[in-house]
Write an enzyme that holds these catalytic residues in place. Structure first.
Site, mmCIF file in Angstrom:
data_model
loop_
_atom_site.group_PDB
_atom_site.id
_atom_site.type_symbol
_atom_site.label_atom_id
_atom_site.label_comp_id
_atom_site.label_asym_id
_atom_site.label_seq_id
_atom_site.Cartn_x
_atom_site.Cartn_y
_atom_site.Cartn_z
ATOM 1 C CG LEU A 109 -1.880 -1.207 1.309
ATOM 2 C CD1 LEU A 109 -2.659 -1.187 2.623
ATOM 3 C CD2 LEU A 109 -2.842 -1.202 0.128
ATOM 4 N N PRO A 110 0.268 2.430 -0.271
ATOM 5 C CG PRO A 110 -1.056 3.972 -1.422
ATOM 6 C CD PRO A 110 -1.124 2.661 -0.687
ATOM 7 C CE LYS A 165 11.850 1.532 -0.626
ATOM 8 N NZ LYS A 165 12.374 1.347 -1.975
ATOM 9 C CE LYS A 198 5.795 6.472 0.779
ATOM 10 N NZ LYS A 198 5.698 5.035 0.708
HETATM 11 P P1 NAD Z 1 0.500 2.644 -6.324
HETATM 12 O O1 NAD Z 1 -0.093 3.941 -5.932
HETATM 13 O O2 NAD Z 1 0.733 2.333 -7.756
HETATM 14 O O3 NAD Z 1 -0.353 1.430 -5.699
HETATM 15 C C1 NAD Z 1 -0.944 1.454 -4.433
HETATM 16 C C2 NAD Z 1 -2.253 0.683 -4.552
HETATM 17 O O4 NAD Z 1 -2.817 0.537 -3.248
HETATM 18 C C3 NAD Z 1 -3.295 1.361 -5.433
HETATM 19 O O5 NAD Z 1 -3.697 0.484 -6.466
HETATM 20 C C4 NAD Z 1 -4.450 1.672 -4.469
HETATM 21 O O6 NAD Z 1 -5.729 1.561 -5.061
HETATM 22 C C5 NAD Z 1 -4.244 0.594 -3.420
HETATM 23 N N1 NAD Z 1 -4.849 0.865 -2.128
HETATM 24 C C6 NAD Z 1 -4.754 1.973 -1.364
HETATM 25 N N2 NAD Z 1 -5.430 1.802 -0.206
HETATM 26 C C7 NAD Z 1 -5.959 0.557 -0.242
HETATM 27 C C8 NAD Z 1 -6.742 -0.215 0.647
HETATM 28 N N3 NAD Z 1 -7.134 0.267 1.842
HETATM 29 N N4 NAD Z 1 -7.108 -1.455 0.286
HETATM 30 C C9 NAD Z 1 -6.728 -1.967 -0.908
HETATM 31 N N5 NAD Z 1 -5.969 -1.293 -1.805
HETATM 32 C C10 NAD Z 1 -5.599 -0.049 -1.468
HETATM 33 O O7 NAD Z 1 1.876 2.552 -5.495
HETATM 34 P P2 NAD Z 1 3.134 1.617 -5.813
HETATM 35 O O8 NAD Z 1 4.049 2.346 -6.735
HETATM 36 O O9 NAD Z 1 2.657 0.249 -6.132
HETATM 37 O O10 NAD Z 1 3.825 1.634 -4.368
HETATM 38 C C11 NAD Z 1 3.344 0.857 -3.279
HETATM 39 C C12 NAD Z 1 4.368 0.929 -2.154
HETATM 40 O O11 NAD Z 1 5.636 0.449 -2.645
HETATM 41 C C13 NAD Z 1 4.622 2.355 -1.651
HETATM 42 O O12 NAD Z 1 4.819 2.332 -0.266
HETATM 43 C C14 NAD Z 1 5.915 2.766 -2.384
HETATM 44 O O13 NAD Z 1 6.632 3.742 -1.659
HETATM 45 C C15 NAD Z 1 6.638 1.427 -2.447
HETATM 46 N N6 NAD Z 1 7.602 1.267 -3.554
HETATM 47 C C16 NAD Z 1 7.297 1.679 -4.828
HETATM 48 C C17 NAD Z 1 8.229 1.489 -5.845
HETATM 49 C C18 NAD Z 1 7.930 1.889 -7.273
HETATM 50 O O14 NAD Z 1 8.869 1.886 -8.107
HETATM 51 N N7 NAD Z 1 6.695 2.211 -7.622
HETATM 52 C C19 NAD Z 1 9.451 0.881 -5.578
HETATM 53 C C20 NAD Z 1 9.726 0.451 -4.283
HETATM 54 C C21 NAD Z 1 8.793 0.650 -3.278
#
Ligand code: NAD
Length: 302
Positions: A67-68, A176, A251
């Protein structure tokens, strides 16, 4: 197909491909996201889509979340004013692996709440970007008990290729934050060098090749070049869509600064990077990949 059922909550840019890799590996995946489009994509690869997070965890031995931010994860597991959290319904012994990037203090809070209910909770944030999530080559930085990590190996190795035990609960998140603060700084520094080179008449691809084999080499140059046209398959090649959103980088830098203030650790470049991404976000670029920060430096119309 294995006998192991996995609940996967959060199917965004990272969670989607991670859940798909687990389904492809033969696990029974019960997935949920608030976004129907994200669910549909994962369903195409054999995962079962549940109607709610609570329905997804029914009968699951392992629960994974992606999740975010901290507040999403805390609300999911510990509950909010409007809804009870998942921890209240999970059978003792369930393994919970949160892969989101959240505050180390939130991860510790979850681990303590889990322990009091005999749940095994790990913080397991990742590095490697969406390409790493798709190729199952992520790096996992894990905090929590060794015994829980031993159980988690079976699934983590289907989504990544490097699995590190960083220490006790919250240690994965601490690692991280340090990594992403450095990444945020490297993206801006690399963008500055590439933009300066272009203004001096250099071809960005030629300059990137030179620096990749020189002392300026880094992950951004090798895997995530921010200049459109230099590399295929990166966010810069598709208008900075997908990838790692500027607001997510912001964030992470906020979490790093918060930790730095608590520890009285000087992070002058981390602070500057946070301000630059904040300005970039305030200009309407929060949802674009963080490599779009290059645009801040480019002459207008570039
Ligand atoms: P994203 O915004 O693409 O995906 C997050 C998903 O969570 C969304 O689809 C949203 O609908 C869902 N969501 C939010 N609240 C929810 C709930 N209560 N129940 C169910 N679903 C819910 O974000 P992302 O890029 O996939 O990143 C996710 C995490 O991974 C973050 O913490 C980010 O910092 C970390 N991260 C991202 C990357 C990257 O390259 N994108 C790399 C490493 C780490």
């Amino acid at each position: 197909m294995t006998d192991i059922s996995i609940a996967f909550i959060g199917l965004g840019n990272m969670g989607g491909p991670m859940a798909i890799n687990l389904a492809k590996a033969g696990f029974r995946v019960q997935a949920f996201d608030l976004d129907a489009t994200a669910c549909a994509l994962v369903a195409e690869h054999g995962a079962h889509i549940a109607d709610s997070a609570r329905a997804a965890v029914e009968g699951a031995e392992i629960v994974i979340s992606m999740l975010p931010a901290s507040h999403h994860v805390e609300a999911l597991y510990l509950g909010s004013d409007t809804a009870p959290g998942l921890f209240d319904g999970l059978p003792a012994g369930t393994l919970v692996i949160d892969c989101s990037t959240i505050a180390p203090t939130s991860a510790q809070k979850l681990a303590a709440a889990g322990e009091s209910r005999s749940l095994a909770v790990l913080d397991a944030p990742v590095s490697g970007g969406t390409a790493g999530a798709t190729a199952a080559t992520l790096t996992f930085m894990v905090g929590g008990e060794s015994s829980a990590l031993k159980r988690a190996h079976l699934v983590l190795e289907r989504m990544g290729k490097n699995i590190f035990h960083a220490g006790d609960a919250g240690a994965g998140q601490a690692a991280k934050l340090c990594n992403n603060m450095l990444l945020g700084i490297l993206m801006i520094g690399t963008s500055e060098a590439l933009n300066l080179g272009q203004s001096l008449g250099l071809d960005a691809s030629v300059l990137a090749n030179i620096m990749t084999k020189s002392s300026g080499a880094n992950w951004v140059l090798e895997k995530y070049n921010p200049v459109p046209g230099v590399m295929e398959g990166v966010p810069a090649a598709r208008g900075y869509s997908g990838g790692f959103g500027t607001d997510l980088m912001l964030k992470d830098l906020g979490l790093a600064l918060e930790a730095a203030i608590t520890q009285r650790a000087p992070v002058p470049l981390g602070g500057l990077a946070e301000s630059l991404y904040a300005a970039h976000s305030a200009s309407g670029n929060g949802l674009l990949d963080f490599s779009s920060v290059l645009r801040m430096l480019q002459p207008r119309g570039a």
